[in-house]
Write a protein that holds these residues in place. Structure first.
Motif, PDB file in Angstrom:
ATOM      1  N   ASP A   1      68.339  61.374  10.502  1.00  9.09           N
ATOM      2  CA  ASP A   1      69.306  62.007  11.389  1.00  9.09           C
ATOM      3  C   ASP A   1      68.951  61.644  12.831  1.00  9.09           C
ATOM      4  O   ASP A   1      67.772  61.502  13.168  1.00  9.09           O
TER       5      ASP A   1
ATOM      6  N   ASP B   1      73.944  60.592  10.781  1.00 12.26           N
ATOM      7  CA  ASP B   1      73.091  60.725   9.592  1.00 12.26           C
ATOM      8  C   ASP B   1      72.990  59.351   8.949  1.00 12.26           C
ATOM      9  O   ASP B   1      73.938  58.868   8.332  1.00 12.26           O
TER      10      ASP B   1
ATOM     11  N   ASP C   1      74.938  66.838   6.977  1.00 17.54           N
ATOM     12  CA  ASP C   1      75.117  67.501   5.674  1.00 17.54           C
ATOM     13  C   ASP C   1      73.843  68.193   5.195  1.00 17.54           C
ATOM     14  O   ASP C   1      73.902  68.982   4.258  1.00 17.54           O
ATOM     15  N   GLY C   2      72.715  67.922   5.838  1.00 20.35           N
ATOM     16  CA  GLY C   2      71.490  68.651   5.487  1.00 20.35           C
ATOM     17  C   GLY C   2      71.632  70.141   5.755  1.00 20.35           C
ATOM     18  O   GLY C   2      70.959  70.962   5.125  1.00 20.35           O
TER      19      GLY C   2
ATOM     20  N   ASP D   1      66.988  67.723   2.687  1.00 19.52           N
ATOM     21  CA  ASP D   1      67.499  66.593   3.468  1.00 19.52           C
ATOM     22  C   ASP D   1      67.087  66.818   4.920  1.00 19.52           C
ATOM     23  O   ASP D   1      66.692  67.921   5.298  1.00 19.52           O
ATOM     24  N   ASN D   2      67.180  65.759   5.708  1.00 18.43           N
ATOM     25  CA  ASN D   2      67.060  65.925   7.155  1.00 18.43           C
ATOM     26  C   ASN D   2      68.202  66.852   7.592  1.00 18.43           C
ATOM     27  O   ASN D   2      69.277  66.817   7.002  1.00 18.43           O
TER      28      ASN D   2
HETATM   29 MG    MG Z   1      72.035  63.921   5.291  1.00 18.14          MG
END
Ligand code: MG
Length: 352
Positions: A25, A38, A187-188, A226-227
């Motif tokens: 990210d 991302d 989306d993390g 996730d990041n």
């Molecule tokens: Mg992501």
């Protein structure tokens, strides 16, 4: 990048999460321009793509919608060319969600599955569409939003920067009112924290920096798969509007932002997370997440086993002290069963 909007407040936070080795990210805070990206790709390619996208954006003269579109296409060209010139970067790409803050409006440029949201009087709505296969199926009525959120292919993108020479960019202008709050995120955040929780945090935490930090912390505490990155941008309030007075009613004067944030964090933590830890020297299942926030525990005991932690190895005792995260109550109980077997093995070995 001239004439920054007077009175605008913003805050941002990012975290690599608990699972990924690389932070792919990237984000840009250069008022009036704000952006998240991302990256994706093997090894360190994803972070090259997301950083390069934002570097190109930051060098562009941005004003109208067309200039945003041109800037995103230049970023696409730069990533595509770099990937073509270096085999180790082949296949890299990135999302981008960028916002140019204007008096009374937000100009948005968007590709991929990062998102922009608008919060107005407690009403929280996405203002970007996900360029994913499942996102398209939701818009076509072939999947519900709930099905999409759990779909195994939910992160398969239909559009990304750096993948091809042609790129369709969503560019639009959204009217904003005094006191509106915009969230840009990767989306993390949205994969791990539901809309209702995000709304509660954004509605109760008036400081944009604290709000962004709280959101990122919730995503990490929910598994950190996730990041995760969040930017919160506040349009200046006109000071005496009924909208502002209404918002103040939600937070009585005696309750500071930290406490309101704590309540939200506790509710969230208790709602959907489970872990296995130690209660009174026995292995126990907890609802919530390990640790505390502003002096309040973020968990409650759900079940205490018969296993004394003293019968476990140092390794497992340390894991329990940190809390072993579980994906639901059933998994938490399975972890306890596994520990029970380990305890029996230990007992068997040490028995005379
Ligand atoms: Mg992501």
């Amino acid at each position: 990048m001239k004439d920054a909007l007077p009175g605008i407040r913003h805050g941002s936070a990012t975290d690599i999460g608990l699972v990924r080795d690389i932070q792919q990210d990237a984000y840009l805070v250069r008022p009036p321009l704000f952006a998240v990206a991302d990256g994706m790709g093997g090894h360190s390619a994803g972070d090259v793509a997301s950083k390069l996208a934002l570097q190109v954006m930051s060098e562009e003269e941005l004003e109208d919608e067309e200039s945003l579109r041109v800037a995103v296409r230049r970023a696409n060209d730069a990533i595509f060319a770099k990937a073509a010139s270096d085999p180790s970067l082949s296949g890299m790409g990135t999302t981008i969600t960028a916002m140019l803050a204007r008096p009374g409006s937000a100009r948005i440029a968007h590709v991929g599955d990062s998102r922009a949201y608008l919060l107005r009087d407690g009403d929280f709505q996405a203002i970007t569409e996900d360029h994913t296969v499942v996102g398209r199926m939701v818009r076509q009525g072939r999947l519900t939003a709930e099905e999409a959120a759990r779909h195994p292919q939910r992160s398969v993108l239909e559009r990304a920067l750096g993948v091809g020479e042609e790129l369709v960019v969503d560019v639009f202008e959204r009217r904003v009112l005094p006191g509106d709050r915009v969230l840009l995120c990767t989306d993390g955040l949205t994969a791990l924290v539901d809309d209702q929780t995000i709304t509660e945090v954004l509605s109760s935490e008036s400081n944009p920096e604290t709000a962004a930090t709280s959101l990122v912390r919730l995503a990490v505490n929910a598994g950190g798969l996730d990041n995760v990155t969040a930017i919160v941008i506040d349009y200046p309030d006109d000071g005496g509007s009924p909208r502002k007075r209404k918002r103040r009613l939600w937070i009585p004067a005696g309750i500071g932002g930290v406490l309101a944030g704590t309540i939200v964090a506790v509710i969230t933590a208790l709602a959907g997370s489970w872990f296995v830890g130690i209660d009174d020297q026995r292995v126990a299942v907890f609802r919530g997440v390990p640790g505390s926030f502003a002096g309040v525990d973020l968990h409650r005991v759900a079940f205490v086993s018969e296993i004394p932690v003293t019968q476990l190895s140092d390794f497992n005792r340390n894991r329990l002290r940190d809390g072993i995260r579980a994906n639901g109550e059933a998994e938490a109980r399975r972890i306890v069963e596994n520990l029970t077997e380990l305890q029996e093995d230990n007992a068997g070995r040490t028995a005379p």
